[in-house]
Scaffold this active site. Sequence first.
Site, mmCIF file in Angstrom:
data_model
loop_
_atom_site.group_PDB
_atom_site.id
_atom_site.type_symbol
_atom_site.label_atom_id
_atom_site.label_comp_id
_atom_site.label_asym_id
_atom_site.label_seq_id
_atom_site.Cartn_x
_atom_site.Cartn_y
_atom_site.Cartn_z
ATOM 1 N N GLU A 83 14.731 120.429 54.898
ATOM 2 C CA GLU A 83 13.228 119.772 54.752
ATOM 3 C C GLU A 83 13.027 118.715 53.646
ATOM 4 O OE1 GLU A 83 10.151 119.943 56.495
ATOM 5 O OE2 GLU A 83 9.756 118.162 54.976
ATOM 6 N N PHE A 84 12.442 117.608 53.816
ATOM 7 C CA PHE A 84 12.310 116.521 52.671
ATOM 8 C C PHE A 84 11.024 116.093 51.994
ATOM 9 C CE2 PHE A 84 15.877 115.735 55.474
ATOM 10 C CZ PHE A 84 16.950 115.720 54.758
ATOM 11 N N ARG A 100 11.061 105.595 38.161
ATOM 12 C CA ARG A 100 10.210 105.702 37.065
ATOM 13 C C ARG A 100 10.928 106.432 35.865
ATOM 14 N NH1 ARG A 100 6.581 109.026 38.963
ATOM 15 N NH2 ARG A 100 7.200 109.115 40.843
ATOM 16 N N ASP A 137 4.128 135.888 56.661
ATOM 17 C CA ASP A 137 4.469 136.013 55.197
ATOM 18 C C ASP A 137 4.451 137.500 54.883
ATOM 19 O OD1 ASP A 137 4.554 133.638 52.884
ATOM 20 O OD2 ASP A 137 4.366 135.737 52.116
ATOM 21 N N LYS A 158 -1.950 136.573 50.498
ATOM 22 C CA LYS A 158 -1.666 135.064 50.956
ATOM 23 C C LYS A 158 -2.067 135.057 52.311
ATOM 24 C CE LYS A 158 1.874 132.907 48.649
ATOM 25 N NZ LYS A 158 3.429 132.317 48.625
ATOM 26 N N CYS A 214 12.719 121.910 43.288
ATOM 27 C CA CYS A 214 13.812 121.576 43.966
ATOM 28 C C CYS A 214 15.120 120.940 43.227
ATOM 29 C CB CYS A 214 13.271 120.763 45.029
ATOM 30 S SG CYS A 214 12.619 121.696 46.249
HETATM 31 N N1 LIG Z 1 8.560 123.329 47.709
HETATM 32 C C1 LIG Z 1 9.328 122.017 48.309
HETATM 33 O O1 LIG Z 1 8.783 120.862 47.993
HETATM 34 C C2 LIG Z 1 10.333 122.147 49.095
HETATM 35 C C3 LIG Z 1 10.753 120.870 49.947
HETATM 36 C C4 LIG Z 1 11.922 121.003 50.621
HETATM 37 C C5 LIG Z 1 12.615 121.878 50.733
HETATM 38 N N2 LIG Z 1 12.057 123.141 50.017
HETATM 39 C C6 LIG Z 1 12.990 124.484 50.431
HETATM 40 O O2 LIG Z 1 12.418 125.316 51.240
HETATM 41 C C7 LIG Z 1 12.275 126.693 50.923
HETATM 42 C C8 LIG Z 1 11.173 127.345 50.471
HETATM 43 O O3 LIG Z 1 10.509 126.590 49.466
HETATM 44 P P1 LIG Z 1 9.018 126.916 49.122
HETATM 45 O O4 LIG Z 1 8.749 125.916 47.964
HETATM 46 O O5 LIG Z 1 8.224 126.520 50.265
HETATM 47 O O6 LIG Z 1 9.007 128.390 48.657
HETATM 48 P P2 LIG Z 1 7.833 129.264 48.250
HETATM 49 O O7 LIG Z 1 8.323 130.306 47.227
HETATM 50 O O8 LIG Z 1 6.618 128.599 47.890
HETATM 51 O O9 LIG Z 1 7.478 130.358 49.305
HETATM 52 C C9 LIG Z 1 8.194 131.016 50.097
HETATM 53 C C10 LIG Z 1 7.608 132.025 51.063
HETATM 54 O O10 LIG Z 1 8.122 132.962 51.512
HETATM 55 C C11 LIG Z 1 7.492 134.347 51.509
HETATM 56 N N3 LIG Z 1 8.598 135.207 52.100
HETATM 57 C C12 LIG Z 1 9.782 135.647 51.315
HETATM 58 N N4 LIG Z 1 10.593 136.448 51.836
HETATM 59 C C13 LIG Z 1 9.847 136.622 53.293
HETATM 60 C C14 LIG Z 1 9.978 137.496 54.456
HETATM 61 N N5 LIG Z 1 11.306 138.166 54.605
HETATM 62 N N6 LIG Z 1 9.371 137.389 55.612
HETATM 63 C C15 LIG Z 1 8.376 136.592 55.411
HETATM 64 N N7 LIG Z 1 7.882 135.766 54.373
HETATM 65 C C16 LIG Z 1 8.712 135.842 53.377
HETATM 66 C C17 LIG Z 1 6.904 134.625 50.333
HETATM 67 O O11 LIG Z 1 6.180 135.535 50.100
HETATM 68 C C18 LIG Z 1 6.498 133.146 49.963
HETATM 69 O O12 LIG Z 1 5.244 133.107 50.364
HETATM 70 C C19 LIG Z 1 13.445 126.581 49.639
HETATM 71 O O13 LIG Z 1 14.873 126.832 50.082
HETATM 72 C C20 LIG Z 1 13.316 125.399 48.974
HETATM 73 O O14 LIG Z 1 14.507 124.978 48.224
HETATM 74 C C21 LIG Z 1 11.173 123.460 49.371
HETATM 75 O O1 LIG Z 2 10.930 108.055 39.689
HETATM 76 C C1 LIG Z 2 10.818 109.114 39.601
HETATM 77 C C2 LIG Z 2 10.422 109.993 40.619
HETATM 78 C C3 LIG Z 2 10.224 111.486 40.179
HETATM 79 N N1 LIG Z 2 10.352 111.560 38.995
HETATM 80 C C4 LIG Z 2 10.056 113.167 38.642
HETATM 81 O O2 LIG Z 2 11.099 113.912 39.565
HETATM 82 C C5 LIG Z 2 10.382 115.146 39.900
HETATM 83 C C6 LIG Z 2 10.463 115.427 41.374
HETATM 84 O O3 LIG Z 2 9.367 114.479 41.872
HETATM 85 P P1 LIG Z 2 9.328 114.522 43.694
HETATM 86 O O4 LIG Z 2 10.726 114.162 44.089
HETATM 87 O O5 LIG Z 2 8.261 113.486 43.752
HETATM 88 O O6 LIG Z 2 8.788 115.849 43.917
HETATM 89 P P2 LIG Z 2 9.263 116.997 44.740
HETATM 90 O O7 LIG Z 2 7.979 117.817 45.366
HETATM 91 O O8 LIG Z 2 10.130 118.040 43.704
HETATM 92 O O9 LIG Z 2 10.313 116.647 45.918
HETATM 93 C C7 LIG Z 2 11.957 116.450 45.858
HETATM 94 O O10 LIG Z 2 12.113 117.938 46.080
HETATM 95 C C8 LIG Z 2 11.840 118.339 47.348
HETATM 96 C C9 LIG Z 2 12.380 119.477 47.477
HETATM 97 O O11 LIG Z 2 13.715 119.727 47.905
HETATM 98 C C10 LIG Z 2 12.479 117.215 48.528
HETATM 99 O O12 LIG Z 2 12.017 117.751 49.753
HETATM 100 C C11 LIG Z 2 11.856 115.610 48.193
HETATM 101 O O13 LIG Z 2 12.368 114.878 49.065
HETATM 102 C C12 LIG Z 2 12.117 115.510 46.644
HETATM 103 O O14 LIG Z 2 11.672 114.297 46.531
HETATM 104 C C13 LIG Z 2 8.918 115.257 39.013
HETATM 105 O O15 LIG Z 2 9.091 116.164 38.068
HETATM 106 C C14 LIG Z 2 8.829 113.732 38.938
HETATM 107 O O16 LIG Z 2 7.987 113.577 37.878
HETATM 108 C C15 LIG Z 2 10.640 110.980 38.025
HETATM 109 O O17 LIG Z 2 10.731 111.575 36.966
HETATM 110 N N2 LIG Z 2 10.908 109.718 37.955
#
Ligand SMILES: NC(=O)c1ccc[n+]([C@@H]2O[C@H](COP(=O)([O-])OP(=O)(O)OC[C@H]3O[C@@H](n4cnc5c(N)ncnc54)[C@H](O)[C@@H]3O)[C@@H](O)[C@H]2O)c1
Ligand SMILES: O=c1ccn([C@@H]2O[C@H](COP(=O)(O)OP(=O)(O)O[C@H]3O[C@H](CO)[C@@H](O)[C@H](O)[C@H]3O)[C@@H](O)[C@H]2O)c(=O)[nH]1
Length: 436
Positions: free
Chosen positions: A150-151, A250, A30, A35, A259
Amino acid sequence: MNIVVVGTGYVGLVTGVALAHIGHQVTCVDVDEEKVERMKHGISPIYEPGIEPFMKENMEANRLFFTTDGARAYQEADVIYIAVGTPENEDGFADLTYLKQAVKDIAAAVTKDVIVVTKSTVPIGTNHEMKRMFAELAPHVRIEVVSNPEFLREGSAIHDTFHGDRIVIGADDERAAAVVADIHRPFGIPIFHTDIRSAEMIKYASNAFLATKISFINEIANICEKVGADIEQVAAGMGMDARIGSSFLRAGIGYGGSCFPKDTKALAKIAANIDHHFELLKAVIEVNNKQQRKLIEKAKERFGRLAGKRVALLGLSFKPNTDDMREAASLVVARELLAEQATVVAYDPIAMGKAAHVLPKEVIYADRVEQALERADAAMILTEWDEFRQLDLSVYVNKMKTPIIFDGRNCYALHDVARYPIEYYSIGRKPITNIK
Ligand SMILES: NC(=O)c1ccc[n+]([C@@H]2O[C@H](COP(=O)([O-])OP(=O)(O)OC[C@H]3O[C@@H](n4cnc5c(N)ncnc54)[C@H](O)[C@@H]3O)[C@@H](O)[C@H]2O)c1
Ligand SMILES: O=c1ccn([C@@H]2O[C@H](COP(=O)(O)OP(=O)(O)O[C@H]3O[C@H](CO)[C@@H](O)[C@H](O)[C@H]3O)[C@@H](O)[C@H]2O)c(=O)[nH]1
């Protein structure tokens, strides 16, 4: 297999820890020095239940390392996972600045062939653009690009990683796809192989579909309120149909988080760019924007004016079990209450530290839920933390000036609330007006 993960946010850190746990040698990179320093001491920079014991166990087993020295890590890597952020830019499109920087960093460092796996959510065509950049910037080596969206959900990220429904691997090159499939095989989760563009689309389409379910049930809830039906009963009855499924039905004050809001807007934008007007998705977004204001609407209906009212905001993060404030409904609700000249007293079991950076400075923070409710004219529940669900309802009666609750997450059964002298407005259900 020497694996490097770029970016240690929710996705990168959980991916790194999980891959180490199934036996791989993993270095997480990172750019954020603070961090990385914390992670080297086994401290997670994100609040994610259960992650720190996993971090410590794999660090002690010498399978998990953290560094800011990307160049050295990339040189030694066989496979590099990119998990940097792809936030929304001002046009609603995905901002690929961090991703492109990571591509440049990798291209400048690698001295041998490597597979780059994209975990970040990226618009369709991005992985091919990355491949083109690698060919131009690092022509001396062969870099294959694989899409592996990623999901995981925040708050249950570890569980989701080990118990996901599928692992999507999008690749043009069969050998690279086989290497990535082998890496993930120990998870025991079904692997779905596809082409790169379809993998990229699976991610956007999945999030858009789940967001659609939420906006759909919220619209049904709004109608239930007017026709005297009960959304909890309706959702339960609908969910029993296996074709519909009970999850993501819900009703509440809409979806937030890092996301759904950004990915729905990005997909609408991707469609618009090819002259396809994604009307359904645009309506999903519009419904959600309105739904986030639902409690304000109800409060205005109840009180007329909110000026001078003391309102307790219970729950600030976009969902329980996370401290993530990105696109949380609390941002909208706090701003609107303050604009109406109400006093806002907020409490969240975990997110208050982060909330203080993003909520308006006029918000007052309480140390405990009871303190937030003290002398309040109304309470608004925005996040269904267990602490609120399990709260004895007499606390509202004893602490508040007037026990009027606007529950945006349907935390309580109506028959329980009905036993107390409480006024209770929830989503898609009959109000209870028991104050004498
Ligand atoms: N948060 C989720 O639940 C979730 C789930 C599925 C997919 N995604 C996707 O995954 C991706 C990452 O999301 P996140 O929430 O983990 O992001 P985040 O913002 O929490 O973390 C990203 C990290 O990358 C680091 N970074 C940035 N540029 C860099 C570089 N050049 N080299 C090394 N480190 C670097 C930042 O310092 C930061 O710590 C996004 O595209 C998001 O849409 C997120
Ligand atoms: O029945 C439901 C389910 C969820 N939510 C809302 O929807 C948002 C997202 O919830 P959730 O999906 O549980 O959390 P995330 O961590 O945002 O995860 C979503 O977004 C991620 C980033 O892309 C994906 O990887 C996941 O599969 C997808 O579920 C939140 O504000 C919840 O309160 C509702 O209002 N009603």
